[in-house]
Enzyme design. Structure first.
Site, short mmCIF file in Angstrom:
data_model
loop_
_atom_site.label_atom_id
_atom_site.label_comp_id
_atom_site.label_asym_id
_atom_site.label_seq_id
_atom_site.Cartn_x
_atom_site.Cartn_y
_atom_site.Cartn_z
CG HIS A 166 48.81 34.44 -29.53
ND1 HIS A 166 48.95 35.47 -28.65
CD2 HIS A 166 48.49 35.01 -30.73
CE1 HIS A 166 48.73 36.62 -29.27
NE2 HIS A 166 48.44 36.36 -30.53
CB SER B 240 53.96 44.53 -25.62
OG SER B 240 53.75 43.27 -25.00
CG ASP C 284 51.34 37.48 -19.17
OD1 ASP C 284 52.47 36.95 -19.32
OD2 ASP C 284 50.83 38.25 -20.02
CG HIS D 80 52.35 32.79 -19.25
ND1 HIS D 80 51.19 33.30 -19.75
CD2 HIS D 80 52.09 31.49 -18.99
CE1 HIS D 80 50.28 32.36 -19.80
NE2 HIS D 80 50.81 31.24 -19.33
CG HIS E 93 52.58 39.83 -22.99
ND1 HIS E 93 52.04 38.67 -22.50
CD2 HIS E 93 53.01 39.53 -24.24
CE1 HIS E 93 52.15 37.71 -23.40
NE2 HIS E 93 52.74 38.21 -24.47
CG ASP F 163 52.58 31.68 -26.85
OD1 ASP F 163 51.59 31.94 -27.56
OD2 ASP F 163 53.07 32.49 -26.05
CG HIS F 164 48.62 30.56 -24.87
ND1 HIS F 164 48.47 30.66 -23.52
CD2 HIS F 164 49.57 31.46 -25.21
CE1 HIS F 164 49.28 31.60 -23.04
NE2 HIS F 164 49.95 32.11 -24.06
CG ASP G 141 49.85 35.35 -22.92
OD1 ASP G 141 50.33 34.87 -21.88
OD2 ASP G 141 50.25 35.05 -24.06
CG HIS H 87 54.48 45.80 -32.06
ND1 HIS H 87 53.36 45.12 -32.47
CD2 HIS H 87 55.01 45.08 -31.04
CE1 HIS H 87 53.22 44.02 -31.73
NE2 HIS H 87 54.19 43.98 -30.86
#
Lengths: 571, 571
Positions: B89, B381, B210, B405, B383, B91-92, B178, B379
């Site tokens: 992702h 998540s 996380d 995170h 996480h 953000d990583h 994550d 949807h």
């Protein structure tokens, strides 16, 4: 009379027919959340329901407030019989100071608390002398031209809220205002089922119903639910309790006061609007605070922390509000400290999520315990959920449905509920601001559209922030501005000084010597190339060329597009 | 070795002790959502976990991206043994193109799909040749200086995600990356309970876990839940189906493809990153699309609407994405029409709520049926929720907990869960970016702070957009700019031309003749008053005075505060 309706400005040229119709013209709150305003017309008579404001969206840079565009009404001022206000929230009364002068100060009708809040607002703008204010109770009947007006009490997150029944020669039209059904409201006054059922039995032509929570299944919980949470938090808090909520949410303030009294805490009110609103609500009898309970914020320090509860503004993370200042450690009186229990008793209004989140984070950084919706039941909405919307439609059994108060998604969700209850699809109109809806006993239809945009309030200016100024601000916000100032000899057309390059918000100038030097060269070259014919040069053309050349050069070097402003001065 | 740790730059001068310690230095992702990056140090060795980016917040005007400030590492480059990437992702991995050159291209370790996504990214910036990429599997062991590295498979909203086990001489440190626990993941590969239990039994010194959904009670539902919704919607859709989701959410794309095949629909991929990501995932075997299922968007029109499913980008309302273009009616190929069923299979990232809402509203305006989280289960998540965080802590039974995170609110919520499970308060450290945490067998503590801010990427510039430029943009965005340009005789110091007043984003100039004329007078008066001593005048002083006078005047007249830029040119 009927022909006038059809031939009026902005009227049904397209597909209106000649028989008389009731017209509904939303000027705000349909297709958006905020600045609610609905025009109801029949023949020579107009009543308006609400006149709210909206807070600006992120891209409305520098705008303070947004109010409805009332252009549709400006040639019909003599026909406005009343401005009826359903309740005292900003999105229903906030437009008044700006709109009353434009509308020729039509008589305002509002319940006692709503009137009080309007008066505070008008006083600030020195308009109280000119305004015509009438206090109504939910039991009143008004005769206004062709219209007979009645009211019904609803529950909402402010006391004294009503819906409006408008009797027209073609049938009854109902506007719910904002509402929910709370069987155990804090003020003990439930919604007026009797009137709703009676009117439903009589027959309702069209219903304009609040759609704010049309996407939420089930019922909105009663305000009473909060009591349990407050009880638990007050019982266990080792130090001060700080509750942030809307200044207009009088019932929530009442709940904090009641709980504080039970747990032997004094209450301090913090925040300008919190103080003025609660004062007015106390004077008018909507808020009951036992003698000796209130302390001035300055006097809090005579008590132990566990003897204090603070009620303050800032539940939306507004930058200058009390709670935000506390979160940032720069409130004049209240410093947050470990041991403080802070309750955000409000949900972020869409768009405010980031600001509220930041406030929560900053309060946590200072070591406070923080409770907010999502981790604790500290707030309930003031708007009815799907089952309540269905209940309203079942009580009133309207022939036609016009969802109001919501973005498209909420209006569509409300329409779907109506369909599920058996209202035929062509009896439901999803309209947006400026749509002109004609209602006849046999048919409802959108007949025209009056281009009704947003009116921006920025500083003292109302309406004069147009698209040009806004677009400029957006360009400036993205990549800043760069000016190239060049002086030329009036006689020879030759440059005699400059170009000076000045920029703001584009690049850190001290590190950009080389770039600036190159930019200067580009300006001079471009100038030389396009101003050959000396003093007869067309400066507009030359400036446009400089702008293009310089823009391309800067984009290539930086991948940014600042606003470029070439200035040529003749000496 | 130990003494070097303690005496290194930015080290524990305050309260560090002399015994060797493992150091954890978060450079991103703690106290914020995004740009995750964690430094783990022992003696002469450093490993880094992740190198993400963050999308700018509303007030970071004109900024394209935000990346971690790696200043802490710049004098320690020779000690970096590895950059371990947990999953693909943004953000990583998104910070890699900017940070690899700054960090001297340390070797990168990543699973196959993650590596593929990194390669795409590096290729775009012509860095692939210099980067050192190593593919790992979750079963690999690495020896990197003092560290022994193992991995464990986790579930997340992208395949091939892992957590990292770092064996140090002082004990095992775990970074979860994550994660969630999905017992029925779409790819059939559940999280690696075996390894987690084994490591937990062995004993874990510190857990970096996380915290993204630490505020959500219960369990995050399995990805499988989506199948039922897709089934129902595909079965009933009268026309095309358009599903928008994250381009990296390969499993969601797989679910759309599987459902489309079941209902005999062809699949078209729309959106640049959707096409490149799915292509790569297919090549690497992470996405299985039966022969003949894919059609090019241009060829969709050879099929009936009910034979087509489109998967596209734009689930976050990004202005230039496929779905947003469709919503605005300006997509090159796809025009939304009544009969279309559109599914937003993603939740708005905090801050994107308004953009997503606008996209939904615009799609509804065009007559489509639109399904989105909140009105339909479309949807889940990626996480884990509270019960999963507890499960992780129960499996690993760490001595010390460092929530990672998340904003403060999520970190604090995670810490509370840890406390509830019996981890003592002083064994939990809530840290933010730049904090330097020392872990010893008997103690964990923050010993110092390295001022680690945001590095802004704006166009080609990395890092040089500082606070001055940003503040200027904020002022410009609020009320625009007004320049007063005055030419003075170099000899006499007397004005010979101007002042010319130019403004942008302040007021609509054509309606402001009178104001501008008065402003001109104010400039001249102020100039006359403060430049008495002719050519010896201190122009900086004179300009400051003009600025003050003009600012006060304009504020009084308009209640706005444009940036004021007096320019004095000597001829």
């Amino acid at each position: 009379m009927g022909s006038e309706v059809v031939n009026g400005r902005g009227s049904g040229h397209k597909k209106g027919d000649k028989s008389p119709a009731v017209r509904l013209v939303p000027l705000g709150g349909l297709g958006e959340v905020g600045k609610n305003m609905m025009v109801i017309e029949y023949g020579e008579d107009i009543v308006i329901v609400d006149a709210g404001l909206m807070f600006p969206e992120a891209e409305m840079l520098g705008v303070d407030l947004v109010i409805p565009d009332t252009g549709y009404l400006h040639d019909k001022l003599d026909r406005i019989r009343a401005l009826i206000i359903t309740h005292g929230h900003e999105d229903h009364i906030g437009g008044l100071p700006y709109l009353l002068p434009l509308l020729g100060f039509p008589p305002i009708y509002a319940t006692k608390l709503t009137r009080g809040l309007i008066e505070v607002k008008l006083k600030e703008r020195h308009l109280l002398g000119q305004a015509v204010l009438n206090t109504i109770t939910p039991d009143d009947h008004l005769d206004l031209g062709a219209f007979g007006i009645e009211f019904f009490r609803v529950n909402h997150s402010i006391p004294d809220a009503v819906g409006v029944i408008i009797r027209t020669p073609l049938g009854i039209v109902v506007h719910t205002g904002d509402y929910k059904f709370d069987y155990t409201p804090v003020d003990g006054l439930p919604a007026d089922f009797g009137t709703l059922a009676r009117i439903g039995k009589e027959g309702v032509l069209a219903l304009m119903g609040d759609s704010t929570r049309a996407e939420s299944p089930g019922y909105t919980p009663s305000e009473r639910v909060i009591n349990d949470t407050f009880d638990k938090l007050f019982a266990n808090a080792p130090g001060r309790i700080i509750v942030a909520t809307f200044a207009s949410l009088i019932s929530r303030v009442q709940q904090v006061v009641d709980t504080a009294v039970r747990y032997d805490r004094r209450v301090a009110l913090v925040g300008r609007t919190m103080i003025s609103n609660t004062q007015m609500a106390m004077e008018l009898g909507y808020l009951k605070i036992p003698e000796g309970t209130l302390v001035r914020p300055e006097d809090m320090f005579f008590y132990e922390p566990q003897q204090i509860a603070i009620v303050c503004t800032g539940s939306q993370g507004e930058p200058t509000s009390a709670l935000t200042r506390m979160a940032n450690g720069d409130h004049r009186i209240v410093r947050v400290q470990p041991g403080d229990t802070i309750i955000l008793s409000a949900t972020p209004v869409p768009g405010n999520e980031k600001l509220v989140g930041r406030t929560i984070n900053n309060l946590l950084r200072q070591g406070a315990e923080v409770y907010y919706p999502g981790i604790a039941p500290v707030h309930v909405s003031g708007h009815g959920s799907q089952e309540e919307l269905k209940l309203m439609m079942n009580l009133l059994r309207p022939r036609f449905l016009v969802p109001v108060h919501g973005e498209m998604r909420q209006l569509v969700a409300h329409a779907k509920l109506g369909k599920a209850l058996g209202i035929p699809e062509d009896h439901i109109v999803i309209a947006e601001d400026g749509d002109i809806i004609e209602v006849r006993p046999e048919r409802i239809q959108k007949v025209d559209h009056y281009p009704s945009g947003n009116v921006f309030v920025d500083g003292l200016g109302v309406g004069e922030i147009g698209s040009i100024v806004m677009r400029d601000r957006q360009v400036l916000a993205q990549d800043g501005i760069l000016m190239a100032i060049l002086m030329v000899d009036k006689e020879t057309g030759q440059p005699i000084a400059g170009p000076d390059i000045i920029s703001r918000g584009f690049i850190y100038m001290r590190d950009a010597d080389e770039l600036i030097e190159l930019a200067r060269t580009h300006v001079l070259e471009s100038f030389g190339m396009h101003s050959r014919n000396g003093h007869t040069a067309d400066w507009t053309y030359v400036k446009a060329k400089i702008k293009d050349t310089l823009g391309d050069f800067l984009y290539e070097k930086t991948k940014r597009r600042p606003m470029i402003l070439p200035v040529v001065m003749e000496v």
